[in-house]
Design an enzyme around this catalytic site. Structure first.
Site, PDB file in Angstrom:
ATOM      1  N   HIS A   1       0.810  -1.208   0.000  1.00 63.40           N
ATOM      2  CA  HIS A   1       0.000   0.000   0.000  1.00 63.40           C
ATOM      3  C   HIS A   1       0.847   1.263   0.000  1.00 63.40           C
ATOM      4  O   HIS A   1       0.421   2.290  -0.543  1.00 63.40           O
ATOM      5  CB  HIS A   1      -0.932   0.015   1.214  1.00 63.40           C
ATOM      6  CG  HIS A   1      -2.152  -0.829   1.048  1.00 63.40           C
ATOM      7  ND1 HIS A   1      -2.202  -2.155   1.414  1.00 63.40           N
ATOM      8  CD2 HIS A   1      -3.376  -0.541   0.527  1.00 63.40           C
ATOM      9  CE1 HIS A   1      -3.404  -2.639   1.153  1.00 63.40           C
ATOM     10  NE2 HIS A   1      -4.137  -1.683   0.609  1.00 63.40           N
ATOM     11  N   GLY A   2       2.003   1.229   0.605  1.00 64.67           N
ATOM     12  CA  GLY A   2       2.808   2.440   0.645  1.00 64.67           C
ATOM     13  C   GLY A   2       4.198   2.194   1.182  1.00 64.67           C
ATOM     14  O   GLY A   2       4.408   1.329   2.037  1.00 64.67           O
TER      15      GLY A   2
END
Length: 473
Positions: A312-313
């Site tokens: 996700h990041g």
């Protein structure tokens, strides 16, 4: 091109009209036109030409590997080489800055690269295990660039996509499909524009002035982001499902009322379902799943959710968020049947509270910011939220109401909070979600009036609307 724009609605209408017309005479011609439309859609994205070149190279690697996987002597090296290539490309574009401490950074990444990478890996895994046998007429490019899913999913298994291209409804939708598609597009747009971005106003205001938040205000920010993220991503998936249905295609369900879950494990069976399925089939099971004892099972769960967080990041906050979900599921397994004997409302409350708290790390710019917000939520005092927290929330609508009914001016703040959070919670916890209703949706005058009114309000609100949160991943 944002889904929540007049340009996209025009693009969708033109694409559907051209492809459906061509599909009546030739399914293959309609498929080629749909591929061309998907390419145009991607090229209109920021750095679309450069991004398309990167993704097309990835498609070429996938096709090369899939052809060699059929050769038993070269299947292992081909699979390994293709997987290493896809993961390396993702790592270079998305994680260079993280691994070098910011010394080096690509500064950009092809739109949808994270989703594209997992979809290519899933395709290769299915081909390798024999779960899917590629056909000569398969269009890997259309599979990879299909415009409703290319930027933010759902992540498609090959057998959930390719067989539909040769079934009766592709480019030959029934009237029920068209009605259901329009219904989903309207619902998704309203979720995004009228709810997600409204919650985003409160969330952004709160994060901008953390030190001034009281405990009630902090909880409005925490709960606001929980609902913002859900309506943002599920709204995107509703629009994607509706657009696909107009073309006679059905996308897999990606959300199933996740905030009704009674455990964190159940939450991940309802939230971003295609990502959960990918991680289970392509990572958890190959690692040994739950077949090698309790300790190994807990480790595998933790690894899966650390990967989910990092996907996700590229930041420590995402890793903490993933670790929290992995540890929570391990704790639930260790607790065993005892947890199931708790009253339903307690299990729901514990799960919902945990999910809210974990989302703080998902949203936070850094770990210290996350801890500060959680600290304010616990020890911020009981002062009522200040007016600046709601600044910009339904501003035009409130001004119009105050002009028509001046007597409500002193009540507008409390009305905004009660209506926004009340409607948001009701919609998020409602048993039947949009995708579940698509198969039984039947247009009526009342439903049509509500949907048209909601879409008109949404279109009038398009100016200044932010892009979908998951398009950043």
């Amino acid at each position: 091109m944002n889904f929540q724009s007049i340009a996209f609605l025009a693009f969708l209408a033109l694409t559907a009209a051209v492809c459906l017309t061509a599909g009546r005479s030739s399914r293959r011609r309609g498929m080629l036109l749909l591929g061309a439309a998907s390419a145009v859609f991607y090229l209109l994205a920021p750095r679309g030409a450069a991004g398309m070149l990167i993704l097309l190279l990835g498609c070429g690697v996938t096709k090369w590997a899939a052809e060699r996987i059929a050769d038993t002597d070269r299947r292992h090296p081909a699979l390994a080489a293709a997987c290493v290539y896809h993961i390396a490309v993702l790592a270079v574009f998305k994680y260079t800055g993280f691994f070098t401490g910011g010394v080096l950074s690509m500064g950009w990444a092809p739109v949808g690269l994270s989703f594209f990478t997992f979809q290519q890996l899933w395709y290769l895994k299915e081909v390798y295990t024999g779960q899917y046998v590629p056909a000569r007429e398969d269009s890997l490019v259309l599979y990879s660039f299909f415009f409703p899913t290319v930027t933010s999913g759902p992540i498609l298994k090959p057998q959930a996509f390719f067989p539909q291209l040769w079934e009766g409804r592709f480019l030959h939708p029934e009237w029920a499909d068209i009605a259901a598609g329009l219904y989903a597009i309207c619902c998704g747009t309203m979720k995004k524009v009228l709810l997600a971005d409204a919650f985003g106003v409160v969330v952004n205001n709160g994060w901008g002035r953390l030190g001034e938040l009281s405990a009630p205000a902090a909880w409005l920010v925490v709960l606001g982001y929980t609902l913002q993220l859900y309506f943002d991503f599920s709204g995107y998936c509703d629009i994607a499902a509706g657009a696909a249905r107009l073309l006679g295609l059905r996308l897999p369900v990606n959300f199933n009322s996740p905030y009704r879950s009674l455990s964190v494990g159940e939450f991940w069976k309802r939230w971003h379902i295609t990502l959960t399925s990918f991680l289970r089939e392509c990572l958890y099971i190959p690692l040994g799943g739950s077949r090698k004892g309790a300790a190994r099972t807990y480790l595998n769960i933790l690894v899966v959710f650390l990967v989910s967080g990092f996907w996700h990041g590229a930041g420590w906050t995402f890793l903490v968020w993933g670790a929290l979900h992995g540890l929570a599921q391990a704790a639930e397994r260790a607790w065993g049947p005892g947890r199931e004997r708790l009253p339903v409302w307690i299990r729901w409350g514990l799960t919902f509270l945990f999910v809210n708290a974990a989302w703080v790390f998902f949203r936070a710019p850094n770990l210290s910011g996350a801890m500060e917000l959680l600290g304010r939520a616990v020890a911020g005092g009981f002062a009522k939220p200040q007016e600046w927290l709601l600044a910009g929330l339904y501003g035009k609508e409130i001004n119009a109401v105050e002009m028509l009914v001046p007597a409500v001016r002193s009540w507008t703040n409390i009305l905004r909070v009660v209506i926004l959070y009340g409607v948001g919670l009701l919609a998020a916890l409602w048993p039947r979600n949009t995708v579940a209703r698509m198969d039984t949706f039947r247009p009526t005058i009342w439903r049509g009036a509500v949907l048209v009114a909601g879409m008109v309000w949404s279109v009038l609100s398009f100016t200044g609307i932010a892009t979908f949160i998951y398009s950043n991943f």
